[in-house]
Design an enzyme around this catalytic site. Sequence first.
Site, mmCIF file in Angstrom:
data_model
loop_
_atom_site.group_PDB
_atom_site.id
_atom_site.type_symbol
_atom_site.label_atom_id
_atom_site.label_comp_id
_atom_site.label_asym_id
_atom_site.label_seq_id
_atom_site.Cartn_x
_atom_site.Cartn_y
_atom_site.Cartn_z
ATOM 1 N N LYS A 53 1.044 -0.898 0.144
ATOM 2 C CA LYS A 53 -0.061 0.033 -0.069
ATOM 3 C C LYS A 53 0.893 1.612 0.263
ATOM 4 O O LYS A 53 0.712 2.554 -0.772
ATOM 5 C CB LYS A 53 -0.924 -0.046 1.086
ATOM 6 C CG LYS A 53 -1.864 -1.058 0.959
ATOM 7 C CD LYS A 53 -2.906 -1.502 2.250
ATOM 8 C CE LYS A 53 -3.637 -2.970 2.478
ATOM 9 N NZ LYS A 53 -4.303 -2.900 3.205
ATOM 10 N N GLN A 97 -4.992 -1.803 9.509
ATOM 11 C CA GLN A 97 -4.599 -2.699 8.806
ATOM 12 C C GLN A 97 -5.071 -3.888 9.376
ATOM 13 O O GLN A 97 -4.718 -4.321 11.270
ATOM 14 C CB GLN A 97 -3.378 -2.884 8.197
ATOM 15 C CG GLN A 97 -3.073 -4.071 7.903
ATOM 16 C CD GLN A 97 -3.757 -4.149 6.571
ATOM 17 O OE1 GLN A 97 -3.609 -3.475 5.457
ATOM 18 N NE2 GLN A 97 -4.019 -5.882 5.535
ATOM 19 N N ASP A 120 -10.886 3.054 3.447
ATOM 20 C CA ASP A 120 -10.908 1.105 3.294
ATOM 21 C C ASP A 120 -12.516 1.261 3.032
ATOM 22 O O ASP A 120 -12.786 0.215 2.439
ATOM 23 C CB ASP A 120 -10.988 0.737 4.634
ATOM 24 C CG ASP A 120 -9.415 -0.127 4.174
ATOM 25 O OD1 ASP A 120 -9.199 -0.708 3.896
ATOM 26 O OD2 ASP A 120 -9.588 -0.681 5.343
HETATM 27 N N1 GUN Z 1 -6.925 -6.971 6.004
HETATM 28 C C1 GUN Z 1 -7.206 -7.652 4.550
HETATM 29 N N2 GUN Z 1 -7.338 -6.435 3.369
HETATM 30 C C2 GUN Z 1 -7.511 -5.318 4.379
HETATM 31 C C3 GUN Z 1 -8.027 -4.628 3.565
HETATM 32 O O1 GUN Z 1 -8.341 -3.785 2.491
HETATM 33 N N3 GUN Z 1 -8.198 -3.150 5.041
HETATM 34 C C4 GUN Z 1 -7.861 -3.183 5.948
HETATM 35 N N4 GUN Z 1 -7.203 -2.246 6.767
HETATM 36 N N5 GUN Z 1 -7.163 -4.720 6.927
HETATM 37 C C5 GUN Z 1 -7.105 -5.420 5.573
#
Ligand code: GUN
Length: 283
Positions: A53, A97, A120
């Site tokens: 990311k 996350q 998100d």
């Molecule tokens: N863990 C796995 N996929 C995601 C996501 O898209 N966003 C977040 N915040 N955590 C994750």
Amino acid sequence: MTAQLIDGNALAKTIRTEVAGRTAALKARGVNPALSIILVGEDPASQVYTKHKVNDSTQTGLEATLETYPADMTEADLLARIRALNDDPKVHGILVQLPLPKHMDSQKVIETISPTKDVDGFHVASAGALMTGAPGFWPCTPHGCMKMLEAIGYDLRGKHAVVIGRSNIVGKPMAMMLLAKSATVTICHSATQDLGAITRQADVVVAAVGKLNLLTADMVKPGAVVIDVGMNRKADGKLAGDVDFDGVKEVAGWITPVPGGVGPMTRAMLLVNTLEAAERAAK
Ligand code: GUN
């Protein structure tokens, strides 16, 4: 193979190029779109995802900061850090996350993020905005799937879309997005009886359960669009989705591969949401 491939890597690249252009335009106006990512603990998969990311963001011209905290961080400290980021005008997007350590209430943590920075799209306000058609942030994975349908010029109006999976971050929002395009939507899940009887009626199938070979060729109407959100490890260690790709590609009209399908689109849509958060803040 009769199905045409929907290339997530290629489409994500196009989207990243668009984001880079809009980001440069915003920067020229003195606004630096910025994403703050919080990782609590040392889950290896989460470490990889958060690194992606950050790299995706910086390669597109967005600013991204990764804050890492030990697994024994208190929930109160995490909430305090989120509130500080909410109040920081230089931060446009906040992503915590998941999964979080067990002593934390994930929903409470997510609800602490300002909905204006919820890139998100997991906040209850974001879910409500999607449900009502109000402006808000859409979760990245289903939004990426919609972009794939848009990219092949698929007209959903009056079509039957079957979503398999009912999670708050994929299945349910996906159903809302399809419904907003005037599709008829059925939501199924892992306990649905005679799943094939339902999927065989579908013009579009979205599989998002996390089960290898959930959708096989006999369950697909000839010519249907098949979107595979699954991400599973096969016995040989290779990645595979929920769809029996080799079988279904002989029946479907369009199909997304795994890897190289929905995954890169999810990553690209996070960049889109972060940029939009900055654009909205700059208005
Ligand atoms: N863990 C796995 N996929 C995601 C996501 O898209 N966003 C977040 N915040 N955590 C994750």
